[in-house]
Design a protein around this motif. Structure first.
Motif, PDB file in Angstrom:
ATOM      1  N   THR A  29      21.567   7.541 -45.011  1.00  0.00           N
ATOM      2  CA  THR A  29      22.625   7.780 -44.207  1.00  0.00           C
ATOM      3  C   THR A  29      22.342   7.537 -42.850  1.00  0.00           C
ATOM      4  N   LEU A  30      21.222   8.003 -42.214  1.00  0.00           N
ATOM      5  CA  LEU A  30      20.748   7.753 -41.059  1.00  0.00           C
ATOM      6  C   LEU A  30      20.369   6.358 -40.562  1.00  0.00           C
ATOM      7  N   VAL A  31      19.566   5.880 -41.664  1.00  0.00           N
ATOM      8  CA  VAL A  31      19.274   4.537 -41.512  1.00  0.00           C
ATOM      9  C   VAL A  31      20.515   3.551 -41.440  1.00  0.00           C
ATOM     10  N   ALA A  32      21.289   3.766 -42.450  1.00  0.00           N
ATOM     11  CA  ALA A  32      22.750   2.998 -42.461  1.00  0.00           C
ATOM     12  C   ALA A  32      23.643   3.040 -41.145  1.00  0.00           C
ATOM     13  N   CYS A  33      23.792   4.234 -40.740  1.00  0.00           N
ATOM     14  CA  CYS A  33      24.397   4.634 -39.595  1.00  0.00           C
ATOM     15  C   CYS A  33      23.696   3.727 -38.187  1.00  0.00           C
ATOM     16  N   THR A  34      22.485   4.070 -37.989  1.00  0.00           N
ATOM     17  CA  THR A  34      21.741   3.523 -36.634  1.00  0.00           C
ATOM     18  C   THR A  34      21.878   1.998 -36.929  1.00  0.00           C
ATOM     19  N   VAL A  35      21.434   1.473 -37.952  1.00  0.00           N
ATOM     20  CA  VAL A  35      21.231  -0.052 -38.072  1.00  0.00           C
ATOM     21  C   VAL A  35      22.910  -0.656 -37.924  1.00  0.00           C
ATOM     22  N   GLY A  36      23.829   0.025 -38.819  1.00  0.00           N
ATOM     23  CA  GLY A  36      25.013  -0.506 -38.787  1.00  0.00           C
ATOM     24  C   GLY A  36      25.804  -0.407 -37.315  1.00  0.00           C
ATOM     25  N   SER A  37      25.367   0.637 -36.513  1.00  0.00           N
ATOM     26  CA  SER A  37      25.850   0.705 -35.291  1.00  0.00           C
ATOM     27  C   SER A  37      25.080  -0.553 -34.230  1.00  0.00           C
ATOM     28  N   VAL A  38      24.117  -0.884 -34.426  1.00  0.00           N
ATOM     29  CA  VAL A  38      23.299  -1.885 -33.736  1.00  0.00           C
ATOM     30  C   VAL A  38      24.143  -3.353 -34.140  1.00  0.00           C
ATOM     31  N   PHE A  39      24.312  -3.467 -35.369  1.00  0.00           N
ATOM     32  CA  PHE A  39      25.085  -4.628 -35.916  1.00  0.00           C
ATOM     33  C   PHE A  39      26.639  -4.796 -35.431  1.00  0.00           C
ATOM     34  N   TRP A  40      27.014  -3.634 -35.119  1.00  0.00           N
ATOM     35  CA  TRP A  40      28.563  -3.548 -34.773  1.00  0.00           C
ATOM     36  C   TRP A  40      28.411  -3.976 -33.405  1.00  0.00           C
ATOM     37  N   PRO A  85      14.205  13.376 -42.894  1.00  0.00           N
ATOM     38  CA  PRO A  85      14.899  12.150 -42.998  1.00  0.00           C
ATOM     39  C   PRO A  85      14.883  11.793 -41.383  1.00  0.00           C
ATOM     40  N   ILE A  86      14.760  12.459 -40.538  1.00  0.00           N
ATOM     41  CA  ILE A  86      14.756  11.951 -39.026  1.00  0.00           C
ATOM     42  C   ILE A  86      13.473  11.157 -38.984  1.00  0.00           C
ATOM     43  N   ASN A  87      12.369  11.495 -39.293  1.00  0.00           N
ATOM     44  CA  ASN A  87      11.169  10.709 -39.125  1.00  0.00           C
ATOM     45  C   ASN A  87      11.186   9.606 -40.147  1.00  0.00           C
ATOM     46  N   ASN A  88      11.821   9.500 -41.207  1.00  0.00           N
ATOM     47  CA  ASN A  88      11.953   8.386 -41.894  1.00  0.00           C
ATOM     48  C   ASN A  88      12.812   7.288 -41.415  1.00  0.00           C
ATOM     49  N   ALA A  89      13.824   7.707 -41.034  1.00  0.00           N
ATOM     50  CA  ALA A  89      14.942   6.894 -40.319  1.00  0.00           C
ATOM     51  C   ALA A  89      14.435   6.103 -39.060  1.00  0.00           C
ATOM     52  N   GLN A  90      13.596   6.943 -38.511  1.00  0.00           N
ATOM     53  CA  GLN A  90      12.915   6.381 -37.308  1.00  0.00           C
ATOM     54  C   GLN A  90      12.116   5.044 -37.591  1.00  0.00           C
ATOM     55  N   GLY A  91      11.173   5.019 -38.358  1.00  0.00           N
ATOM     56  CA  GLY A  91      10.722   3.770 -38.712  1.00  0.00           C
ATOM     57  C   GLY A  91      11.465   2.985 -39.797  1.00  0.00           C
ATOM     58  N   MET A  92      12.351   3.449 -40.559  1.00  0.00           N
ATOM     59  CA  MET A  92      12.950   2.496 -41.474  1.00  0.00           C
ATOM     60  C   MET A  92      14.249   2.000 -40.888  1.00  0.00           C
ATOM     61  N   SER A  93      14.637   2.585 -39.825  1.00  0.00           N
ATOM     62  CA  SER A  93      15.684   1.738 -38.983  1.00  0.00           C
ATOM     63  C   SER A  93      15.041   0.388 -38.598  1.00  0.00           C
ATOM     64  N   VAL A  94      13.903   0.343 -37.900  1.00  0.00           N
ATOM     65  CA  VAL A  94      13.281  -0.713 -37.359  1.00  0.00           C
ATOM     66  C   VAL A  94      13.037  -1.753 -38.637  1.00  0.00           C
ATOM     67  N   LEU A  95      12.533  -1.150 -39.601  1.00  0.00           N
ATOM     68  CA  LEU A  95      12.163  -2.057 -40.969  1.00  0.00           C
ATOM     69  C   LEU A  95      13.465  -2.716 -41.454  1.00  0.00           C
ATOM     70  N   PHE A  96      14.496  -2.166 -41.557  1.00  0.00           N
ATOM     71  CA  PHE A  96      15.769  -2.530 -42.246  1.00  0.00           C
ATOM     72  C   PHE A  96      16.442  -3.476 -41.254  1.00  0.00           C
ATOM     73  N   GLY A  97      16.342  -3.084 -39.928  1.00  0.00           N
ATOM     74  CA  GLY A  97      17.221  -3.787 -39.011  1.00  0.00           C
ATOM     75  C   GLY A  97      16.565  -5.234 -39.020  1.00  0.00           C
ATOM     76  N   LEU A  98      15.178  -5.436 -38.985  1.00  0.00           N
ATOM     77  CA  LEU A  98      14.657  -6.843 -39.062  1.00  0.00           C
ATOM     78  C   LEU A  98      15.022  -7.372 -40.500  1.00  0.00           C
ATOM     79  N   LEU A  99      14.864  -6.799 -41.491  1.00  0.00           N
ATOM     80  CA  LEU A  99      15.191  -7.384 -42.935  1.00  0.00           C
ATOM     81  C   LEU A  99      16.456  -7.833 -43.042  1.00  0.00           C
ATOM     82  N   PHE A 100      17.513  -7.201 -42.229  1.00  0.00           N
ATOM     83  CA  PHE A 100      18.790  -7.645 -42.448  1.00  0.00           C
ATOM     84  C   PHE A 100      19.365  -8.590 -41.419  1.00  0.00           C
ATOM     85  N   GLY A 101      18.239  -9.144 -40.679  1.00  0.00           N
ATOM     86  CA  GLY A 101      18.705 -10.350 -39.923  1.00  0.00           C
ATOM     87  C   GLY A 101      18.604  -9.918 -38.235  1.00  0.00           C
ATOM     88  N   LEU A 102      18.295  -9.047 -37.684  1.00  0.00           N
ATOM     89  CA  LEU A 102      18.181  -8.787 -36.276  1.00  0.00           C
ATOM     90  C   LEU A 102      16.940  -9.360 -35.680  1.00  0.00           C
TER      91      LEU A 102
END
Length: 265
Positions: free
Chosen positions: A108-119, A30-47
């Motif tokens: 959960t890790l991706v949602a928390c990481t990306v969510g914290s950046v949006f916050w 999950p940690i390895n997945n979240a590292q790349g997917m946080s970048v991907l979904f952050g950009l997809l959701f508008g960062l």
């Protein structure tokens, strides 16, 4: 060696190794997945910029594998490990319940990481401060995953979390210390990691999301325990759909061997 005590010990150690391999996968994947997917979904959701820089991803990958992954690799046997039924023949290392846990941890890790950046973006923090937020939420969230993963069948909300594996808490301290170090060290934070020092509000966000990760992982474990009515991976046990036993008759040499043994005594 036909000593039954030795056989029992060997079976127990084999179960410990199997459990620890699965725990390492539950932490690192999950940690390895979240590292790349946080970048991907952050950009997809508008960062406009990636929530984590490339060097942050590489750093997190290295540090988490060395500290948190190692903890689960040396986790001692859980209570009741010898009370569990034998694993099903041909059992895969990643079964359906472990796959589900990995997926839940990743989401959960991706949602928390990306969510914290949006916050923090909504609070008008700049890019470097948002990246500090993202990396620390991901890293401390990884600690939350590890705290839950240490116990495949039992709850982490227990005194056992503080016992059994002293290396676990040393790894948490090292991980946390490194995060503080790279966050506040001038030159290292801004030049190399493109980060900035964090204030108390941001650390509060880190604590909230770390607890969130731990609670989600423990909630899944509790629900699974209720559904299966036992604190273990259901697909590990024998079932009626497993392979049929081999009933091939033994050769005559075996019978002669038994008779020779009787004569020798």
């Amino acid at each position: 060696d036909d000593n039954f005590a030795t056989i029992v010990t060997a079976v127990r150690e084999g179960r410990v190794v199997w459990d620890d391999l699965r725990k390492v996968l539950l932490v690192n994947t999950p940690i390895n997945n979240a590292q790349g997917m946080s970048v991907l979904f952050g950009l997809l959701f508008g960062l406009d910029e990636t929530p984590l820089s490339a060097i942050q991803v590489l750093y997190c990958n290295l540090i988490c594998a060395v500290t948190l992954g190692f903890v689960c690799a040396v986790e001692p046997a859980e209570d009741g490990i010898m009370d569990q039924p034998p694993r099903r023949v041909g059992k895969r290392l990643i079964g359906r319940f472990l796959f589900l846990r990995i997926a839940i941890g990743t989401i959960t890790l991706v949602a928390c990481t990306v969510g914290s950046v949006f916050w923090t973006k909504a609070e008008d923090y700049d890019l470097e401060e948002r990246r500090s937020q993202g990396l620390n939420v991901l890293s401390f969230g990884a600690i939350g995953v590890t705290m839950s993963a240490r116990f495949a069948r039992k709850s982490a909300f227990h005194m056992r979390t503080f016992q059994g594996n002293a290396l676990a808490w040393w790894s948490y301290v090292i991980m946390g210390g490194l995060q503080v170090f790279i966050t506040y060290t001038p030159g290292l934070n801004d030049t190399i990691f493109t980060m900035a020092p964090m204030d108390g509000f941001q650390w509060g966000i880190v604590v909230i999301f770390m607890i969130t990760v731990l609670v989600v992982m423990e909630a899944e474990k509790a629900i699974r325990g209720v559904i299966t009515e036992r604190k273990y991976y259901e697909e590990d046990v024998e079932d009626d759909d497993g392979p049929t036993p081999d009933n091939t008759p033994l050769p005559e040499e075996v019978n002669r061997f038994g008779k020779n043994q009787e004569l020798a005594h």
